[in-house]
Design a protein around this motif. Structure first.
Motif, PDB file in Angstrom:
ATOM      1  N   LYS A 110      -8.232  10.198  -0.088  1.00  0.00           N
ATOM      2  CA  LYS A 110      -8.429  10.257   1.363  1.00  0.00           C
ATOM      3  C   LYS A 110      -9.191   9.023   1.843  1.00  0.00           C
ATOM      4  O   LYS A 110     -10.088   8.529   1.169  1.00  0.00           O
ATOM      5  CB  LYS A 110      -9.213  11.521   1.742  1.00  0.00           C
ATOM      6  CG  LYS A 110      -8.463  12.813   1.508  1.00  0.00           C
ATOM      7  CD  LYS A 110      -9.290  14.014   1.983  1.00  0.00           C
ATOM      8  CE  LYS A 110      -8.525  15.308   1.772  1.00  0.00           C
ATOM      9  NZ  LYS A 110      -9.326  16.493   2.208  1.00  0.00           N
ATOM     10  N   LEU A 111      -8.792   8.551   3.002  1.00  0.00           N
ATOM     11  CA  LEU A 111      -9.493   7.430   3.625  1.00  0.00           C
ATOM     12  C   LEU A 111     -10.702   7.966   4.386  1.00  0.00           C
ATOM     13  O   LEU A 111     -10.587   8.923   5.156  1.00  0.00           O
ATOM     14  CB  LEU A 111      -8.567   6.683   4.595  1.00  0.00           C
ATOM     15  CG  LEU A 111      -7.364   5.971   3.971  1.00  0.00           C
ATOM     16  CD1 LEU A 111      -6.415   5.514   5.067  1.00  0.00           C
ATOM     17  CD2 LEU A 111      -7.807   4.783   3.150  1.00  0.00           C
ATOM     18  N   THR A 112     -11.855   7.359   4.165  1.00  0.00           N
ATOM     19  CA  THR A 112     -13.042   7.749   4.918  1.00  0.00           C
ATOM     20  C   THR A 112     -12.946   7.212   6.341  1.00  0.00           C
ATOM     21  O   THR A 112     -12.147   6.303   6.631  1.00  0.00           O
ATOM     22  CB  THR A 112     -14.315   7.209   4.256  1.00  0.00           C
ATOM     23  OG1 THR A 112     -14.275   5.766   4.288  1.00  0.00           O
ATOM     24  CG2 THR A 112     -14.413   7.680   2.810  1.00  0.00           C
ATOM     25  N   MET A 113     -13.770   7.752   7.226  1.00  0.00           N
ATOM     26  CA  MET A 113     -13.777   7.271   8.606  1.00  0.00           C
ATOM     27  C   MET A 113     -14.167   5.794   8.653  1.00  0.00           C
ATOM     28  O   MET A 113     -13.612   5.015   9.434  1.00  0.00           O
ATOM     29  CB  MET A 113     -14.751   8.110   9.438  1.00  0.00           C
ATOM     30  CG  MET A 113     -14.723   7.771  10.932  1.00  0.00           C
ATOM     31  SD  MET A 113     -13.081   8.036  11.676  1.00  0.00           S
ATOM     32  CE  MET A 113     -12.942   9.818  11.528  1.00  0.00           C
ATOM     33  N   HIS A 114     -15.118   5.400   7.807  1.00  0.00           N
ATOM     34  CA  HIS A 114     -15.526   3.997   7.751  1.00  0.00           C
ATOM     35  C   HIS A 114     -14.360   3.111   7.337  1.00  0.00           C
ATOM     36  O   HIS A 114     -14.113   2.057   7.953  1.00  0.00           O
ATOM     37  CB  HIS A 114     -16.679   3.833   6.763  1.00  0.00           C
ATOM     38  CG  HIS A 114     -16.988   2.402   6.432  1.00  0.00           C
ATOM     39  ND1 HIS A 114     -17.538   1.525   7.351  1.00  0.00           N
ATOM     40  CD2 HIS A 114     -16.794   1.682   5.284  1.00  0.00           C
ATOM     41  CE1 HIS A 114     -17.682   0.328   6.780  1.00  0.00           C
ATOM     42  NE2 HIS A 114     -17.233   0.404   5.536  1.00  0.00           N
ATOM     43  N   ALA A 115     -13.615   3.548   6.304  1.00  0.00           N
ATOM     44  CA  ALA A 115     -12.481   2.757   5.829  1.00  0.00           C
ATOM     45  C   ALA A 115     -11.422   2.629   6.919  1.00  0.00           C
ATOM     46  O   ALA A 115     -10.854   1.543   7.123  1.00  0.00           O
ATOM     47  CB  ALA A 115     -11.882   3.401   4.583  1.00  0.00           C
ATOM     48  N   LYS A 116     -11.164   3.712   7.650  1.00  0.00           N
ATOM     49  CA  LYS A 116     -10.169   3.666   8.724  1.00  0.00           C
ATOM     50  C   LYS A 116     -10.573   2.670   9.808  1.00  0.00           C
ATOM     51  O   LYS A 116      -9.733   1.920  10.325  1.00  0.00           O
ATOM     52  CB  LYS A 116      -9.991   5.057   9.327  1.00  0.00           C
ATOM     53  CG  LYS A 116      -9.280   6.040   8.412  1.00  0.00           C
ATOM     54  CD  LYS A 116      -9.139   7.403   9.071  1.00  0.00           C
ATOM     55  CE  LYS A 116      -8.422   8.394   8.156  1.00  0.00           C
ATOM     56  NZ  LYS A 116      -8.299   9.729   8.797  1.00  0.00           N
ATOM     57  N   CYS A 117     -11.860   2.657  10.155  1.00  0.00           N
ATOM     58  CA  CYS A 117     -12.337   1.714  11.188  1.00  0.00           C
ATOM     59  C   CYS A 117     -12.162   0.272  10.734  1.00  0.00           C
ATOM     60  O   CYS A 117     -11.716  -0.586  11.509  1.00  0.00           O
ATOM     61  CB  CYS A 117     -13.802   2.001  11.514  1.00  0.00           C
ATOM     62  SG  CYS A 117     -14.096   3.561  12.375  1.00  0.00           S
ATOM     63  N   LEU A 134      -9.412  -5.517  -0.841  1.00  0.00           N
ATOM     64  CA  LEU A 134     -10.358  -6.221  -1.710  1.00  0.00           C
ATOM     65  C   LEU A 134     -11.776  -6.145  -1.139  1.00  0.00           C
ATOM     66  O   LEU A 134     -12.747  -5.910  -1.880  1.00  0.00           O
ATOM     67  CB  LEU A 134      -9.932  -7.678  -1.879  1.00  0.00           C
ATOM     68  CG  LEU A 134     -10.833  -8.558  -2.755  1.00  0.00           C
ATOM     69  CD1 LEU A 134     -10.900  -7.999  -4.178  1.00  0.00           C
ATOM     70  CD2 LEU A 134     -10.325 -10.001  -2.772  1.00  0.00           C
ATOM     71  N   ALA A 135     -11.895  -6.313   0.186  1.00  0.00           N
ATOM     72  CA  ALA A 135     -13.209  -6.253   0.826  1.00  0.00           C
ATOM     73  C   ALA A 135     -13.821  -4.858   0.692  1.00  0.00           C
ATOM     74  O   ALA A 135     -15.016  -4.718   0.384  1.00  0.00           O
ATOM     75  CB  ALA A 135     -13.085  -6.644   2.293  1.00  0.00           C
ATOM     76  N   LEU A 136     -13.020  -3.840   0.914  1.00  0.00           N
ATOM     77  CA  LEU A 136     -13.521  -2.469   0.793  1.00  0.00           C
ATOM     78  C   LEU A 136     -13.877  -2.142  -0.656  1.00  0.00           C
ATOM     79  O   LEU A 136     -14.852  -1.422  -0.917  1.00  0.00           O
ATOM     80  CB  LEU A 136     -12.468  -1.479   1.309  1.00  0.00           C
ATOM     81  CG  LEU A 136     -12.253  -1.466   2.829  1.00  0.00           C
ATOM     82  CD1 LEU A 136     -11.014  -0.648   3.181  1.00  0.00           C
ATOM     83  CD2 LEU A 136     -13.478  -0.903   3.542  1.00  0.00           C
ATOM     84  N   SER A 137     -13.102  -2.687  -1.599  1.00  0.00           N
ATOM     85  CA  SER A 137     -13.387  -2.462  -3.019  1.00  0.00           C
ATOM     86  C   SER A 137     -14.717  -3.092  -3.416  1.00  0.00           C
ATOM     87  O   SER A 137     -15.529  -2.472  -4.113  1.00  0.00           O
ATOM     88  CB  SER A 137     -12.267  -3.042  -3.883  1.00  0.00           C
ATOM     89  OG  SER A 137     -11.037  -2.405  -3.620  1.00  0.00           O
ATOM     90  N   TYR A 156      -1.379   3.887   5.752  1.00  0.00           N
ATOM     91  CA  TYR A 156      -2.157   4.223   6.948  1.00  0.00           C
ATOM     92  C   TYR A 156      -1.833   3.257   8.082  1.00  0.00           C
ATOM     93  O   TYR A 156      -1.692   3.658   9.242  1.00  0.00           O
ATOM     94  CB  TYR A 156      -3.648   4.188   6.639  1.00  0.00           C
ATOM     95  CG  TYR A 156      -4.514   4.491   7.834  1.00  0.00           C
ATOM     96  CD1 TYR A 156      -4.615   5.791   8.332  1.00  0.00           C
ATOM     97  CD2 TYR A 156      -5.215   3.477   8.492  1.00  0.00           C
ATOM     98  CE1 TYR A 156      -5.394   6.070   9.447  1.00  0.00           C
ATOM     99  CE2 TYR A 156      -5.997   3.749   9.605  1.00  0.00           C
ATOM    100  CZ  TYR A 156      -6.079   5.054  10.072  1.00  0.00           C
ATOM    101  OH  TYR A 156      -6.857   5.323  11.185  1.00  0.00           O
ATOM    102  N   ILE A 157      -1.701   1.968   7.754  1.00  0.00           N
ATOM    103  CA  ILE A 157      -1.357   0.973   8.766  1.00  0.00           C
ATOM    104  C   ILE A 157       0.029   1.258   9.338  1.00  0.00           C
ATOM    105  O   ILE A 157       0.238   1.217  10.556  1.00  0.00           O
ATOM    106  CB  ILE A 157      -1.407  -0.450   8.166  1.00  0.00           C
ATOM    107  CG1 ILE A 157      -2.846  -0.812   7.782  1.00  0.00           C
ATOM    108  CG2 ILE A 157      -0.856  -1.473   9.156  1.00  0.00           C
ATOM    109  CD1 ILE A 157      -2.971  -2.150   7.077  1.00  0.00           C
TER     110      ILE A 157
END
Length: 281
Positions: A110-117, A134-137, A156-157
């Motif tokens: 699941k994508l977190t709300m932070h990741a979605k933003c 890569l940045a999120l990782s 998601y995109i």
């Protein structure tokens, strides 16, 4: 109420399974013959079956291990305490469990709300998905700590673009539902989306329909003869006239779509009717 309690029991086992390192699936659910409410349920490890392929091993690219796992729980509704209780538990697995790998199971990704933003902001800035991943990782201390894959990010995109460009009618419908809910808290609605956030089905029942069901809900007919994926729940009042008991829109006319619509409608009404008449039966 009983559906909500059953959902809590399911959530409990799923939470445990994620921490223990395996995934679950609902194997069977039994319903009361009179009230149609659930009375017991079996929730298994998702590797409970032994898969056998007719294709010879050298020709298969991906083989599936034959687990036949017996790990599972059985829950039942205890009428004395009016709650769901565990009455049988088997915690032994026939395969290794890995909490570290479990976060990458389809059921738990699941994508977190932070990741979605971050994804939405970067997409609007035309930053490539692989660089966003890569940045999120790096922020999470490695891909294994994210809880989702690069493919999930790209999906998601894609779903976001589809929703913003195509689903204007669905958004308007959702706005209508929310306005009606604000006007009257007894207004009920449920919307089902697929894994790509694409609309599948919706059910809505206003306060008047819910009140009518208490008096005229013994026998309910399902009318889907409009030539559109639209169905209406109809009862008959004391004067022999039809009375509306709810509406639904189906993404398709498959059995699973009808099953979801029926279950949501019964959840709204609290009890199932004695008889449901459809176009087919």
């Amino acid at each position: 109420m009983r559906f909500d309690q059953l959902q809590m029991a399911q959530d409990f086992y799923v939470t445990y399974a994620k921490k223990a390192g395996f995934a679950t699936k609902i194997r069977t659910t039994t319903f009361d013959k009179i009230t149609k409410a659930p009375v017991n349920q079996a929730i298994h490890c998702n590797r409970d079956e032994i898969h056998e392929s007719r294709v010879k091993a050298p020709m298969r690219k991906n083989t599936i291990s034959a687990a036949g796992c017996k790990a599972r729980i059985y829950v039942k509704f205890d009428k004395d305490v009016q709650d769901w209780v565990l009455f049988k538990v088997n915690l032994m697995h026939s395969h290794p469990c890995s909490p570290r790998k479990a976060v990458h199971y389809h059921e738990y990704r699941k994508l977190t709300m932070h990741a979605k933003c971050v994804i939405e902001d970067n997409d609007e800035a035309e930053i490539r998905p692989n660089k966003t991943f890569l940045a999120l990782s790096n922020e999470a201390g490695g891909p294994s700590n994210l809880g989702f894959s690069e493919k999930d990010l790209k999906n998601y995109i894609t779903a976001r673009l589809r929703t913003s460009n195509v689903n204007a009618d669905v958004r308007e419908m959702m706005s209508y539902f929310m306005r009606m809910k604000d006007i009257n808290p007894n207004f009920f609605y449920a919307v089902k989306l697929d894994e790509d956030c694409k609309f599948k089905s919706a059910v809505w029942v206003d306060a008047r329909c819910r009140a009518s069901y208490e008096y005229y809900g013994d026998v309910v007919s399902i009318d889907s003869t409009h030539g559109l994926p639209f169905v209406s729940f109809v009862g008959v009042n004391h004067h022999g006239k039809s009375t509306l008991l709810g509406c639904a829109v189906l993404g398709n006319e498959e059995i699973t779509s009808y099953e979801w619509v029926f279950s949501q409608w019964v959840k709204c009404m609290g009890t199932a009717p004695q008889c449901i008449i459809t176009d087919q039966c």
